[in-house]
Design an enzyme around this catalytic site. Sequence first.
Site, PDB file in Angstrom:
ATOM      1  N   GLY A  90       0.840  -1.196   0.000  1.00  0.00           N
ATOM      2  CA  GLY A  90       0.000   0.000   0.000  1.00  0.00           C
ATOM      3  C   GLY A  90       0.872   1.240   0.000  1.00  0.00           C
ATOM      4  O   GLY A  90       1.974   1.246   0.565  1.00  0.00           O
ATOM      5  N   GLY A 161      -5.618  -8.557  -6.862  1.00  0.00           N
ATOM      6  CA  GLY A 161      -4.312  -8.172  -7.368  1.00  0.00           C
ATOM      7  C   GLY A 161      -3.291  -9.228  -6.994  1.00  0.00           C
ATOM      8  O   GLY A 161      -3.616 -10.408  -6.828  1.00  0.00           O
ATOM      9  N   ARG A 183     -11.662  -4.491  -9.364  1.00  0.00           N
ATOM     10  CA  ARG A 183     -12.358  -3.238  -9.686  1.00  0.00           C
ATOM     11  C   ARG A 183     -13.267  -3.411 -10.901  1.00  0.00           C
ATOM     12  O   ARG A 183     -14.378  -2.878 -10.953  1.00  0.00           O
ATOM     13  CB  ARG A 183     -11.321  -2.135  -9.937  1.00  0.00           C
ATOM     14  N   ARG A 186     -12.896  -9.288 -15.487  1.00  0.00           N
ATOM     15  CA  ARG A 186     -11.911  -9.739 -16.463  1.00  0.00           C
ATOM     16  C   ARG A 186     -11.810 -11.259 -16.355  1.00  0.00           C
ATOM     17  O   ARG A 186     -12.551 -11.885 -15.603  1.00  0.00           O
ATOM     18  CB  ARG A 186     -10.551  -9.086 -16.224  1.00  0.00           C
ATOM     19  N   ARG A 243      -6.206  -2.919   4.529  1.00  0.00           N
ATOM     20  CA  ARG A 243      -5.971  -1.755   5.368  1.00  0.00           C
ATOM     21  C   ARG A 243      -7.186  -1.586   6.282  1.00  0.00           C
ATOM     22  O   ARG A 243      -8.325  -1.861   5.885  1.00  0.00           O
ATOM     23  CB  ARG A 243      -5.765  -0.477   4.533  1.00  0.00           C
ATOM     24  N   ASP A 266      -5.979  -8.480  10.504  1.00  0.00           N
ATOM     25  CA  ASP A 266      -4.569  -8.117  10.688  1.00  0.00           C
ATOM     26  C   ASP A 266      -4.403  -6.609  10.717  1.00  0.00           C
ATOM     27  O   ASP A 266      -3.364  -6.111  11.148  1.00  0.00           O
ATOM     28  CB  ASP A 266      -3.711  -8.707   9.565  1.00  0.00           C
ATOM     29  N   HIS A 290      -1.034  -6.247  12.601  1.00  0.00           N
ATOM     30  CA  HIS A 290      -0.522  -5.779  11.307  1.00  0.00           C
ATOM     31  C   HIS A 290       0.854  -6.379  11.012  1.00  0.00           C
ATOM     32  O   HIS A 290       1.851  -5.668  10.860  1.00  0.00           O
ATOM     33  CB  HIS A 290      -0.454  -4.253  11.257  1.00  0.00           C
TER      34      HIS A 290
END
Length: 326
Positions: A90, A161, A183, A186, A243, A266, A290
């Site tokens: 990120g 991803g 997003r 595909r 996140r 996490d 985390h």
Amino acid sequence: MADATTSATTPATTGVESVPSGRVRIPYDPALLAPLPVGLPVEVYDGTGAPPTEHDGVAFYVLPYTFDRAPLRLLADMPDLRVVQALTAGYEHVLPYLPSGAVLANGRGIHEASTAELAVTLMLASLRGVPEFVRGQDAGEWRAGFYPALADRTVLIVGYGAIGQAVERRLAGFEVDVVRVARSARTTAGGEPVRAIAELPELLPAADVVVLTTPLDADTRGLVDEAFLARMRDGALLVNVARGPVVDTEALLAAVRTGRVTAALDVTDPEPLPADHPLRHAPGVLISPHVGGSSSAFLPRALRLIRRQITAWAAGRPIDNVVAGW
């Protein structure tokens, strides 16, 4: 990791006889990165101790692996900066500090293995009741019984991803059905469908486990809200290795308190999670601090990426993983 600012010229060479104007600032001993281009000026700053005071001439800056903002604030004082290399997947925390004229590359390739391992660990631990076993061990109790299996479940991966794909690879053999969401729709290289995020309302009711591996941006902040959680089926597990702000914490608290869904996290919002935060004691919630990318797999992958990026830049070739500033 070095604990002070030092300067060095790497003795090893890749055969590149000329390098761009400017020096490289890295968070590791240059010997760990050998071979690097001959004659390349390299200095070390790992984010601890006193920061460098001379920033003119820094053209390539590898950020220390930390969410501390101090190394980021140095970017404003680097007039010759051309490349910022982050070691995190990120990069939303870097964008506000990225100066004009510089590009930002993220840490794609570093964290996939570790984060995917932890995602599967959280699934198994939460479903199979490992937190209860630990509490029973501490209390001297034998908490036998039947617990849910991961086998025969439908796992919905939100954010298909590099990390989402790594999660799917590690789920092979667990006898699960995987639904992929990105997003936009595909098809994978293997011909498998990837559904669009707009289809989530119809996909959530069929998922037993929902894994969040999406980046944090304007579209995903608060994605898991009251409506999202209401669409999840009774008994479903939410796993967040993305996140914290992707999930609305208050909405999640309300959902887990009903006992209808559980969560393995996490990442949280806020983070670090305060000691007295109600999420720590909510029923059906497992929290790790985390550590998705913080494993023995991190350093060798980080060093390979840094070496490849610096070598390409020094040779005038395009670098990989550019996510902003182009």
